[in-house]
Enzyme design. Structure first.
Site, mmCIF file in Angstrom:
data_model
loop_
_atom_site.group_PDB
_atom_site.id
_atom_site.type_symbol
_atom_site.label_atom_id
_atom_site.label_comp_id
_atom_site.label_asym_id
_atom_site.label_seq_id
_atom_site.Cartn_x
_atom_site.Cartn_y
_atom_site.Cartn_z
ATOM 1 N N LYS A 5 117.646 146.026 133.829
ATOM 2 C CA LYS A 5 118.947 145.384 133.560
ATOM 3 C C LYS A 5 119.795 146.468 132.658
ATOM 4 C CE LYS A 5 116.820 140.839 133.129
ATOM 5 N NZ LYS A 5 117.279 139.784 133.649
ATOM 6 N N ASP A 55 106.915 134.788 126.771
ATOM 7 C CA ASP A 55 107.939 134.736 126.378
ATOM 8 C C ASP A 55 108.065 134.263 124.824
ATOM 9 O OD1 ASP A 55 110.930 134.236 126.082
ATOM 10 O OD2 ASP A 55 111.047 134.507 128.030
ATOM 11 N N PRO A 95 113.640 130.250 131.364
ATOM 12 C CA PRO A 95 112.943 129.021 131.146
ATOM 13 C C PRO A 95 111.786 128.708 132.497
ATOM 14 C CG PRO A 95 114.760 128.935 132.417
ATOM 15 C CD PRO A 95 115.000 130.604 131.745
ATOM 16 N N ASP A 99 111.333 140.051 134.097
ATOM 17 C CA ASP A 99 112.482 139.843 134.077
ATOM 18 C C ASP A 99 113.083 139.795 132.570
ATOM 19 O OD1 ASP A 99 115.076 139.294 135.401
ATOM 20 O OD2 ASP A 99 114.662 137.035 135.656
ATOM 21 N N GLY A 106 111.580 130.188 136.095
ATOM 22 C CA GLY A 106 111.968 130.218 137.528
ATOM 23 C C GLY A 106 110.952 131.071 138.431
HETATM 24 C C1 LIG Z 1 116.913 136.531 132.386
HETATM 25 S S1 LIG Z 1 115.815 135.547 131.356
HETATM 26 C C2 LIG Z 1 114.053 135.385 132.357
HETATM 27 C C3 LIG Z 1 114.500 134.254 133.318
HETATM 28 C C4 LIG Z 1 113.323 134.033 134.113
HETATM 29 N N1 LIG Z 1 112.714 135.188 134.982
HETATM 30 C C5 LIG Z 1 113.235 132.787 134.954
HETATM 31 O O1 LIG Z 1 112.927 132.980 136.261
HETATM 32 O O2 LIG Z 1 113.299 131.826 134.340
HETATM 33 C C6 LIG Z 1 115.196 136.871 130.192
HETATM 34 C C7 LIG Z 1 113.850 136.376 129.325
HETATM 35 O O3 LIG Z 1 113.412 137.399 128.478
HETATM 36 C C8 LIG Z 1 112.965 137.157 127.299
HETATM 37 N N2 LIG Z 1 112.496 138.254 126.556
HETATM 38 C C9 LIG Z 1 113.629 138.810 125.593
HETATM 39 N N3 LIG Z 1 112.887 140.009 125.063
HETATM 40 C C10 LIG Z 1 111.699 139.577 125.258
HETATM 41 C C11 LIG Z 1 110.222 140.064 124.874
HETATM 42 N N4 LIG Z 1 110.265 141.156 124.005
HETATM 43 N N5 LIG Z 1 108.960 139.511 125.424
HETATM 44 C C12 LIG Z 1 109.084 138.517 126.204
HETATM 45 N N6 LIG Z 1 110.272 137.971 126.611
HETATM 46 C C13 LIG Z 1 111.325 138.420 126.178
HETATM 47 C C14 LIG Z 1 114.106 136.095 126.961
HETATM 48 O O4 LIG Z 1 113.556 135.132 126.026
HETATM 49 C C15 LIG Z 1 114.510 135.364 128.166
HETATM 50 O O5 LIG Z 1 113.758 134.220 128.221
#
Ligand SMILES: C[S@@+](CC[C@H](N)C(=O)[O-])C[C@H]1O[C@@H](n2cnc3c(N)ncnc32)[C@H](O)[C@@H]1O
Length: 313
Positions: free
Chosen positions: A268, A201, A183, A239, A185
């Site tokens: 991860k 995203d 979202p 991330d 951060g």
């Molecule tokens: C742990 S969260 C990231 C949190 C973010 N760094 C923050 O500080 O708010 C992981 C994110 O990866 C995104 N995600 C998953 N697969 C993705 C893709 N193929 N391309 C872009 N984002 C992706 C998810 O939608 C999710 O919002």
């Protein structure tokens, strides 16, 4: 050559640390408590250690006063790692040492530059002290004055910590890609430093983050980006939740294209730690793989252009 090297395991990842050192051929001497793994030199910087005591030596403790005097004779700043036994004696020694501020850091303030040694009691009559340590934070425990209102989640603490450990950070004029940004951060951190951020995203970012100066949003997959078309960037941050090998393919594409100067990416693990993936990231030139205090079952892979140019490997 120091007597001993001490590795402080990331909390909950003692087995990972022990396995990593054993795979690297390090001769282990054993655990002291559940966080400090003692080994023979030379010192490495394993990913699962939040701190390394590079030059630990055993010193006699004839008395509390004498132990404090010996430590003060080595250097000013010391952090006590609570021993598994003789805790009271250790605390009495610590009370005789100069005060060291353990105040949380107010990012973007930098960690103290003065060396911070680590010490503990091995038994009633012996202490282990290392004037040289890897982390500027006591035993790697990075603490920050948190902002519980503006950022949309606590993931920003990982990026604060990674950037605090580097002597380089994004700033005005820098182009950043934040992959897996929702979202928001990390985007909030990058934009607060004055950088231009493209947040990528499929999910939505918090409106207060997208409204920040310098932020633009792409509702796309991180893997759909093309380094030739979407680069070059100064910082590629990721991330994204994905398997480590998918992230590895993404970063190597950007590296080979020379389209990103610096990288900060979360690797991860889903289920068991993927040791082959760890080794693959660790062997990328000019990079470092580390477990941040704010990481969960994940590691942070950092590569700086400057390191790739040869001043670090
Ligand atoms: C742990 S969260 C990231 C949190 C973010 N760094 C923050 O500080 O708010 C992981 C994110 O990866 C995104 N995600 C998953 N697969 C993705 C893709 N193929 N391309 C872009 N984002 C992706 C998810 O939608 C999710 O919002």
């Amino acid at each position: 050559m120091p007597d001993t090297v001490g590795y402080i395991a990331a909390e909950g990842f003692a087995a990972e640390l022990e396995g990593e050192l054993a795979r690297a051929g390090v001769r282990l001497r054993g655990w002291h408590g559940d966080r400090l793994l003692l080994a023979e030199p030379p010192a490495l910087t394993p990913a699962w250690a939040e701190d390394v005591w590079f030059d630990a030596r055993e010193l006699p403790v004839p008395s509390i006063k004498q132990a404090a005097r010996t430590l003060k004779g080595l250097q000013r700043n010391w952090a006590l790692l609570t021993p598994p036994a003789h805790v009271r004696r250790a605390n009495l020694i610590a009370q005789q040492l100069p005060h060291v501020s353990m105040k949380p850091l107010a990012f973007p303030e930098r960690p103290p530059a003065a060396p911070l040694g680590g010490w503990t009691l091995l038994d009633e009559g012996r202490l282990l002290a290392s004037p040289g340590t890897l982390s500027p934070f006591p035993h790697g425990r990075a603490g920050f004055v948190e902002d519980r209102e503006t950022p949309p989640n606590r993931a920003y603490l990982k990026l604060w910590e990674a950037l605090s450990l580097l002597d380089q950070r994004p700033g005005p004029g820098d182009r950043c890609l934040d992959l897996g940004a929702a979202p928001g951060g990390w985007t909030w951190v990058l934009a607060s430093l004055g950088a231009q951020v493209t947040a990528v995203d499929k999910a939505e970012l918090a409106a207060r983050v997208t409204a920040m100066p310098g932020v633009s949003v792409r509702r796309d997959s991180a893997f759909a980006l093309d380094p030739a078309r979407d680069g070059p960037v100064d910082w590629l941050c990721s991330d994204v939740v994905c398997y480590p090998d998918r992230l590895y393919r993404l970063v190597t594409r950007w590296l080979q294209a020379g389209a990103a100067r610096n990288f900060v990416c979360t690797v991860k693990f889903q289920g068991a730690t993927d040791v082959a993936a760890m080794d693959a990231f660790a062997s990328l030139p000019g990079s470092r793989l580390m477990h941040l205090h704010h990481n969960k079952h994940e590691l942070t892979w950092v590569s700086l252009k400057r390191w790739r140019a040869g001043s670090h490997s």
